[in-house]
Design an enzyme around this catalytic site. Structure first.
Site, short mmCIF file in Angstrom:
data_model
loop_
_atom_site.label_atom_id
_atom_site.label_comp_id
_atom_site.label_asym_id
_atom_site.label_seq_id
_atom_site.Cartn_x
_atom_site.Cartn_y
_atom_site.Cartn_z
CD GLU A 18 -2.84 1.04 2.49
OE1 GLU A 18 -2.82 0.06 3.24
OE2 GLU A 18 -3.72 1.93 2.57
CG ASN B 109 -9.49 -1.54 1.65
OD1 ASN B 109 -9.19 -2.71 1.87
ND2 ASN B 109 -9.25 -0.56 2.52
CD GLU B 110 -10.23 -2.30 6.40
OE1 GLU B 110 -10.18 -1.20 6.97
OE2 GLU B 110 -9.61 -3.30 6.79
CE1 TYR C 47 -3.52 -6.16 9.14
CE2 TYR C 47 -5.79 -5.45 8.90
CZ TYR C 47 -4.49 -5.53 8.42
OH TYR C 47 -4.18 -4.96 7.20
CD GLU D 49 -6.13 -4.59 4.38
OE1 GLU D 49 -6.03 -4.24 5.58
OE2 GLU D 49 -6.51 -3.84 3.47
CD GLN E 144 0.30 -2.48 3.72
OE1 GLN E 144 1.01 -1.86 2.97
NE2 GLN E 144 -0.86 -2.01 4.18
O1 AHR Z 1 -3.01 -2.59 6.24
C1 AHR Z 1 -3.24 -1.36 6.85
C2 AHR Z 1 -4.71 -0.95 6.79
O2 AHR Z 1 -5.48 -1.83 7.51
C3 AHR Z 1 -5.34 -0.94 5.42
O3 AHR Z 1 -5.07 0.21 4.72
C4 AHR Z 1 -6.79 -1.05 5.74
O4 AHR Z 1 -7.52 -1.67 4.72
C5 AHR Z 1 -6.83 -1.81 7.05
O5 AHR Z 1 -7.62 -1.20 7.98
#
Ligand code: AHR
Length: 512
Positions: A46, A192-193, A259, A315, A364
């Site tokens: 990103e 995205n999101e 996450y 992600e 990432q």
């Molecule tokens: O990976 C960092 C961020 O985490 C991304 O930009 C977003 O999609 C997520 O909240």
């Protein structure tokens, strides 16, 4: 019934804390088992902090050794990992990105403020041409994340045309910018999101927006788009439900973000400073992804029993506090053997769901969150997570081998169960790859793997190990403490493969 489950869990936990009997891994090869698509090993880059600028791209004029502006050391790392797919340009950045700002002569490209990530000024010197040329250079599939939040349908439709059309106004523009032939584009993310930084939509509204956007993203000249709807975060099962109900027939995939994080407000904990309880909590939180993926898959099964729509965990990974002294909002974090454990355990889970889960993208690639590489000026270090991905390369495009273990469990804070030993296996071209993780900080684990089910005689075994002196060891510039080493401790005798795993170790064995 609930009480019985709780009692069983407690009993399992009791057997877990000390070194016990050998753990048996029972392999059950099945010719109908799904392949592990190489895209399970996908990456994400990103416009955030120094992931792109400095991490991947330094520009052709840089004194840092580069090929057409891409760092040579990072290109080498990408090639070693056989990166199958790269997601770009975000993340949250994607929904503020206007692709036309990132094409044409560099000096004419407008600047913008990267509002999501520290307010850094973005000069747009890395744009569409630079991204697609990178994918060609390393031989990976591009995965483009389109701007839905602050863009227009026409803007996204024209981006697809710019990239993939042989002829027409957008193709003409591409040709003027030095690229005659279209690139290949398969994976297209529509936002995205979208429930958060991508527009704060409610699912019912986003489902309609998705339907509209995907209508105008066309297949040009033999290119075939695989359209991905922006999916749920973690435990938001309603998002998947509404999307599958209202737009399921118009998508090839839907995403999921998960996450390993303590929470979204306040301190997330330091990447390199944690105690034993923090460590096991992290593994429990990481392993909860299995239940989360399963629940999203169950919803998808209801609307799509034939598995036409994939779930893409585009992600995932650990999210710690930013390293002290680094730029706020750039999400730069170190990477210890604890992160390596999270990577291996997560990949072991993904292998089990490839009937539905066709891609995942760890967040990432460089200098952001759970990175593969960290860079500083002309230096690069490979993280423990990089080494896990390296050791797991043989699983890419191999056939999954179902297995079971009788490992003991440890119950961690929050009631989650963490097995002492996690295992996964696959087969390709007559070779078997078995990856084993001993998460125990103190105890070795004796492993016994009967080989009779493989139906092969006179097999040989070779191995690699990733381990550490201290679980919070990490690789830094000028001090690399963790790297993969040959492992010669596995023996085959009387049709059994046996080995002793050191505490806190990850081993991959190749059987031929
Ligand atoms: O990976 C960092 C961020 O985490 C991304 O930009 C977003 O999609 C997520 O909240």
């Amino acid at each position: 019934m609930k009480n019985i489950i709780l009692l069983a869990a407690a009993a399992a936990a009791l057997t877990a804390s000390a070194k016990g009997d050998a753990v048996t891994v029972t392999l059950a090869p099945n010719p109908d088992a799904p392949m592990i698509p190489k895209e399970i090993y996908g990456q994400f880059a990103e416009h955030l902090g120094t992931c792109i600028y400095g991490g991947i791209w330094v520009g052709p004029e840089s004194s840092i050794p580069n090929t057409d502006g891409y760092r040579n050391d990072v290109l080498g790392a990408m090639r070693e990992l056989q990166v199958p797919v790269l997601r770009w340009p975000g993340g949250c950045f994607a929904d503020e990105y206007h692709w036309m700002d990132g094409i044409g002569p560099k000096e004419n490209r407008p600047r913008m403020v990267n509002n999501n990530w520290g307010g850094t000024v973005e000069d747009n010197s890395f744009g569409t041409n630079e991204f697609f040329n990178l994918c060609e250079l390393i031989g990976c599939e591009p995965y483009l994340s389109g701007n839905v939040g602050s863009g227009t349908v026409a803007e996204l439709a024209q981006w697809v045309e710019y990239i993939t059309a042989e002829d027409g106004p957008m193709a003409k523009l591409r040709k003027q910018n030095g690229r005659e032939k279209p690139w290949h584009l398969k994976y297209l993310g529509v936002g995205n999101e979208s429930w958060g930084c991508g527009g704060n939509f409610v699912p019912e509204y986003y489902a309609n927006v998705y339907r509209r956007y995907q209508t105008y993203c066309r297949d040009f000249d033999g290119n075939h788009l695989y359209k991905i709807a922006s999916g749920a975060s973690d435990y938001d099962y309603n998002w998947t439900e509404v999307m599958m109900k209202n737009a399921g027939r118009l998508m090839n995939g839907i995403s999921l973000h998960y996450y390993t994080v303590t929470g979204w407000s306040g301190s997330k904990g330091a990447a390199t400073k944690f105690d034993t309880d923090d460590y096991y909590w992290t593994l429990g939180k990481c392993l909860e992804i299995e239940d989360v993926v399963k629940k999203h898959c169950d919803i998808m099964d209801k609307y799509d029993p034939k598995c036409n729509v994939n779930l893409l965990v585009d992600e995932w990974g650990t999210w710690w506090d930013e390293e002290p002294g680094t730029v706020p909002g750039h999400l730069y974090q170190q990477n210890t053997m604890r992160d390596a454990m999270v990577a291996a355990l997560s990949l072991n889970v993904f292998h089990k769901f490839t009937k539905r889960v066709s891609m995942t993208n760890i967040a990432q690639f460089a200098n952001v969150l759970q990175s593969m590489v960290l860079t500083k000026d002309d230096q690069m270090v490979l993280t423990p997570t990089y080494y896990v991905f390296k050791m797991y390369v043989p699983h890419q495009n191999a056939q999954f081998v179902p297995l079971s273990t009788n490992s003991g469990y440890r119950q961690v804070e929050g009631g989650r169960l963490v097995p002492n030993v996690s295992a996964t296996a696959s087969t390709k071209d007559g070779q078997y790859t078995i990856s084993l993780v001993n998460v125990d900080l103190d105890n070795t684990q004796d492993i016994n793997i009967p080989l009779s089910a493989l139906g092969k005689k006179n097999m040989t075994v070779a191995g690699e190990i990733l381990t550490c002196t201290n679980i919070d060891d990490y690789n830094d510039f000028g001090s690399e403490k963790i790297s993969v080493a040959p492992f010669n401790g596995a023996k085959i005798s009387n049709g059994n493969l046996t080995l002793t795993m050191p505490a806190k170790s990850i081993i991959t064995l190749i059987l031929k």
